[in-house]
Write an enzyme that holds these catalytic residues in place. Structure first.
Site, PDB file in Angstrom:
ATOM      1  N   GLY A   1      30.217  30.847  36.078  1.00  0.00           N
ATOM      2  CA  GLY A   1      31.586  31.248  36.423  1.00  0.00           C
ATOM      3  C   GLY A   1      31.674  31.865  37.808  1.00  0.00           C
ATOM      4  O   GLY A   1      32.323  32.887  38.004  1.00  0.00           O
ATOM      5  N   ALA A   2      31.035  31.213  38.772  1.00  0.00           N
ATOM      6  CA  ALA A   2      30.970  31.799  40.116  1.00  0.00           C
ATOM      7  C   ALA A   2      31.989  31.177  41.072  1.00  0.00           C
ATOM      8  O   ALA A   2      31.907  31.367  42.282  1.00  0.00           O
ATOM      9  CB  ALA A   2      29.556  31.653  40.674  1.00  0.00           C
TER      10      ALA A   2
ATOM     11  N   ASP B   1      30.230  23.109  31.511  1.00  0.00           N
ATOM     12  CA  ASP B   1      30.942  23.967  30.573  1.00  0.00           C
ATOM     13  C   ASP B   1      29.877  24.736  29.785  1.00  0.00           C
ATOM     14  O   ASP B   1      29.106  24.133  29.026  1.00  0.00           O
ATOM     15  CB  ASP B   1      31.788  23.079  29.647  1.00  0.00           C
ATOM     16  CG  ASP B   1      32.521  23.868  28.578  1.00  0.00           C
ATOM     17  OD1 ASP B   1      32.214  25.069  28.398  1.00  0.00           O
ATOM     18  OD2 ASP B   1      33.388  23.268  27.911  1.00  0.00           O
TER      19      ASP B   1
ATOM     20  N   ASN C   1      28.089  35.307  33.570  1.00  0.00           N
ATOM     21  CA  ASN C   1      29.371  35.907  33.946  1.00  0.00           C
ATOM     22  C   ASN C   1      30.574  35.134  33.415  1.00  0.00           C
ATOM     23  O   ASN C   1      31.638  35.721  33.227  1.00  0.00           O
ATOM     24  CB  ASN C   1      29.429  35.997  35.486  1.00  0.00           C
ATOM     25  CG  ASN C   1      30.829  36.257  35.985  1.00  0.00           C
ATOM     26  OD1 ASN C   1      31.298  37.392  35.967  1.00  0.00           O
ATOM     27  ND2 ASN C   1      31.534  35.209  36.417  1.00  0.00           N
TER      28      ASN C   1
ATOM     29  N   SER D   1      31.933  43.896  28.930  1.00  0.00           N
ATOM     30  CA  SER D   1      33.241  44.489  29.252  1.00  0.00           C
ATOM     31  C   SER D   1      33.355  45.847  28.587  1.00  0.00           C
ATOM     32  O   SER D   1      32.823  46.057  27.491  1.00  0.00           O
ATOM     33  CB  SER D   1      34.380  43.600  28.744  1.00  0.00           C
ATOM     34  OG  SER D   1      35.598  44.300  28.842  1.00  0.00           O
TER      35      SER D   1
ATOM     36  N   TYR E   1      37.889  38.830  21.978  1.00  0.00           N
ATOM     37  CA  TYR E   1      37.200  39.164  23.236  1.00  0.00           C
ATOM     38  C   TYR E   1      36.278  40.375  23.037  1.00  0.00           C
ATOM     39  O   TYR E   1      35.116  40.363  23.469  1.00  0.00           O
ATOM     40  CB  TYR E   1      38.261  39.452  24.299  1.00  0.00           C
ATOM     41  CG  TYR E   1      37.726  39.769  25.672  1.00  0.00           C
ATOM     42  CD1 TYR E   1      37.206  38.770  26.490  1.00  0.00           C
ATOM     43  CD2 TYR E   1      37.768  41.070  26.165  1.00  0.00           C
ATOM     44  CE1 TYR E   1      36.726  39.068  27.762  1.00  0.00           C
ATOM     45  CE2 TYR E   1      37.298  41.378  27.434  1.00  0.00           C
ATOM     46  CZ  TYR E   1      36.778  40.368  28.235  1.00  0.00           C
ATOM     47  OH  TYR E   1      36.308  40.672  29.490  1.00  0.00           O
TER      48      TYR E   1
ATOM     49  N   ILE F   1      38.966  45.306  36.812  1.00  0.00           N
ATOM     50  CA  ILE F   1      38.574  44.949  38.173  1.00  0.00           C
ATOM     51  C   ILE F   1      39.661  44.055  38.782  1.00  0.00           C
ATOM     52  O   ILE F   1      40.150  43.133  38.098  1.00  0.00           O
ATOM     53  CB  ILE F   1      37.222  44.174  38.149  1.00  0.00           C
ATOM     54  CG1 ILE F   1      36.135  44.971  37.395  1.00  0.00           C
ATOM     55  CG2 ILE F   1      36.778  43.813  39.557  1.00  0.00           C
ATOM     56  CD1 ILE F   1      35.766  46.326  37.976  1.00  0.00           C
TER      57      ILE F   1
HETATM   58  P1  NAP Z   1      37.978  34.797  36.406  1.00  0.00           P
HETATM   59  O1  NAP Z   1      38.443  35.217  37.769  1.00  0.00           O
HETATM   60  O2  NAP Z   1      38.979  34.307  35.419  1.00  0.00           O
HETATM   61  O3  NAP Z   1      36.845  33.704  36.565  1.00  0.00           O
HETATM   62  C1  NAP Z   1      36.247  33.175  35.427  1.00  0.00           C
HETATM   63  C2  NAP Z   1      35.119  32.280  35.835  1.00  0.00           C
HETATM   64  O4  NAP Z   1      34.502  31.771  34.649  1.00  0.00           O
HETATM   65  C3  NAP Z   1      35.579  31.100  36.632  1.00  0.00           C
HETATM   66  O5  NAP Z   1      34.632  30.805  37.631  1.00  0.00           O
HETATM   67  C4  NAP Z   1      35.608  29.971  35.601  1.00  0.00           C
HETATM   68  O6  NAP Z   1      35.343  28.702  36.168  1.00  0.00           O
HETATM   69  C5  NAP Z   1      34.448  30.362  34.729  1.00  0.00           C
HETATM   70  N1  NAP Z   1      34.499  29.784  33.396  1.00  0.00           N
HETATM   71  C6  NAP Z   1      35.431  29.952  32.423  1.00  0.00           C
HETATM   72  N2  NAP Z   1      35.112  29.219  31.345  1.00  0.00           N
HETATM   73  C7  NAP Z   1      33.950  28.571  31.652  1.00  0.00           C
HETATM   74  C8  NAP Z   1      33.133  27.662  30.958  1.00  0.00           C
HETATM   75  N3  NAP Z   1      33.420  27.265  29.722  1.00  0.00           N
HETATM   76  N4  NAP Z   1      32.033  27.187  31.585  1.00  0.00           N
HETATM   77  C9  NAP Z   1      31.712  27.570  32.841  1.00  0.00           C
HETATM   78  N5  NAP Z   1      32.461  28.437  33.553  1.00  0.00           N
HETATM   79  C10 NAP Z   1      33.574  28.915  32.958  1.00  0.00           C
HETATM   80  O7  NAP Z   1      37.179  35.967  35.674  1.00  0.00           O
HETATM   81  P2  NAP Z   1      36.784  37.456  36.137  1.00  0.00           P
HETATM   82  O8  NAP Z   1      37.946  38.318  35.901  1.00  0.00           O
HETATM   83  O9  NAP Z   1      36.115  37.416  37.451  1.00  0.00           O
HETATM   84  O10 NAP Z   1      35.718  37.802  34.990  1.00  0.00           O
HETATM   85  C11 NAP Z   1      34.360  37.434  35.087  1.00  0.00           C
HETATM   86  C12 NAP Z   1      33.611  38.046  33.916  1.00  0.00           C
HETATM   87  O11 NAP Z   1      33.788  39.463  33.922  1.00  0.00           O
HETATM   88  C13 NAP Z   1      34.091  37.574  32.553  1.00  0.00           C
HETATM   89  O12 NAP Z   1      33.007  37.467  31.681  1.00  0.00           O
HETATM   90  C14 NAP Z   1      35.008  38.676  32.109  1.00  0.00           C
HETATM   91  O13 NAP Z   1      35.100  38.754  30.707  1.00  0.00           O
HETATM   92  C15 NAP Z   1      34.291  39.884  32.680  1.00  0.00           C
HETATM   93  N6  NAP Z   1      35.157  41.042  32.883  1.00  0.00           N
HETATM   94  C16 NAP Z   1      36.193  40.987  33.779  1.00  0.00           C
HETATM   95  C17 NAP Z   1      36.984  42.121  33.947  1.00  0.00           C
HETATM   96  C18 NAP Z   1      38.112  42.150  34.928  1.00  0.00           C
HETATM   97  O14 NAP Z   1      38.794  43.179  34.993  1.00  0.00           O
HETATM   98  N7  NAP Z   1      38.350  41.105  35.707  1.00  0.00           N
HETATM   99  C19 NAP Z   1      36.729  43.255  33.202  1.00  0.00           C
HETATM  100  C20 NAP Z   1      35.668  43.266  32.302  1.00  0.00           C
HETATM  101  C21 NAP Z   1      34.889  42.144  32.163  1.00  0.00           C
HETATM  102  P3  NAP Z   1      36.475  27.563  36.307  1.00  0.00           P
HETATM  103  O15 NAP Z   1      37.658  28.217  36.972  1.00  0.00           O
HETATM  104  O16 NAP Z   1      35.846  26.525  37.123  1.00  0.00           O
HETATM  105  O17 NAP Z   1      36.806  27.101  34.928  1.00  0.00           O
END
Ligand code: NAP
Length: 250
Positions: A15-16, A66, A93, A145, A158, A191
């Site tokens: 998920g980068a 995926d 991630n 999280s 979640y 975040i």
């Molecule tokens: P984001 O901006 O929505 O990005 C999610 C990433 O995951 C994207 O690169 C997406 O790729 C990829 N992804 C989703 N489903 C996938 C799959 N089935 N296979 C491969 N890649 C997949 O997310 P984020 O907010 O940066 O969060 C990243 C991580 O941190 C997550 O695990 C989230 O639960 C955790 N987190 C985030 C927060 C926050 O406040 N943002 C807080 C706590 C924890 P595509 O776009 O190419 O599908």
């Protein structure tokens, strides 16, 4: 001049293509690692991550898969290993949300979140750990999280997926410790990312009252902690759950 700490190491960040994952990929590349940039659907965004790394003098490779599909995960790890021999650092991630109150939660919302957040973590880790054992060096870092610790209304799926990752971390840390492989989880709070941008102002104001520091974090806050755990100097740090959340989990 000292060589960069992760010089000669290879990282796979799931998920980068954006958000936290992109910042982690850039950080590890800045530390000298070659970075495989996994994504699922966002080709252009993944290319932007790769370009950002190349522009800073790093080496990156975009790998679509995926993570909820074990076959795609095996093929992805084979592709990275073919290019760079091994995966030394795995950052799990990739994650999604599909919120709703439990009484109205569909099987699909439950299963989708578990499949990506939990099964994806299992498939990716299983696919790389054997190579790490062989090399007697590895870093497995999960992105959990704060919600997996505190729970949150509308997020039973979640929260359960992220809480399960904590048990997974501790069990695997014990299994692989003698092979010089560390396993840790970073638990971000709220975040500034696309995920948080979509919240209503009213929701943001309510969440803010839970955060002692009174503000959301930045993707670099998480990337910094991942870099610290990935460092060759952090070899005695394992089985830990480290909150980077402005104090929210206290
Ligand atoms: P984001 O901006 O929505 O990005 C999610 C990433 O995951 C994207 O690169 C997406 O790729 C990829 N992804 C989703 N489903 C996938 C799959 N089935 N296979 C491969 N890649 C997949 O997310 P984020 O907010 O940066 O969060 C990243 C991580 O941190 C997550 O695990 C989230 O639960 C955790 N987190 C985030 C927060 C926050 O406040 N943002 C807080 C706590 C924890 P595509 O776009 O190419 O599908």
């Amino acid at each position: 001049m000292e060589k960069p700490d992760l010089d000669g190491r290879t990282a796979l960040v799931t998920g980068a293509s954006k958000g936290i994952g992109r910042a982690v990929a850039v950080k590890l590349a800045d530390m000298g690692a070659r970075v495989a940039v996994n994504y699922n659907t966002s080709d252009a965004a993944a290319a932007t991550t790769v370009d950002a790394i190349n522009a800073r003098g790093g080496e990156a490779l975009a790998v679509q898969a995926d993570v909820s599909d074990p076959t795609q995960v095996s093929e992805m790890v084979a592709r990275v290993s073919q290019a760079w021999e091994s995966v030394d650092i795995l950052v799990n991630n990739a994650g999604i949300i599909d919120d709703g109150l439990l009484v109205r939660m569909s099987d699909n919302a439950w299963n989708r979140v578990m499949a990506t957040n939990l099964n994806g973590t299992f498939y990716c880790t299983r696919a790389v750990v054997r190579g790490m054992m062989r090399n007697r060096w590895g870093r497995v870092i999960h992105i959990g999280s704060v919600v997996g610790i505190r729970g949150n209304v509308g997020q039973t799926n979640y929260s359960a997926s992220k809480a399960a990752i904590i048990g997974f971390t501790k069990a695997l840390a014990k299994e692989v410790a003698t092979r010089n492989i560390t396993v840790n989880t970073v638990t971000p709070g709220y975040i500034n990312t696309d995920t948080v941008d979509v919240l209503q102002q009213e929701q943001k104001d309510r969440i803010m009252t839970w955060i002692p520091m009174g503000h959301f974090g930045e993707v670099e806050d998480i990337a910094h902690m991942v870099g610290h755990i990935a460092s060759t100097k952090s070899g005695y740090l394992t089985g830990q759950v480290i909150s980077v959340d402005g104090g929210m989990a206290i």
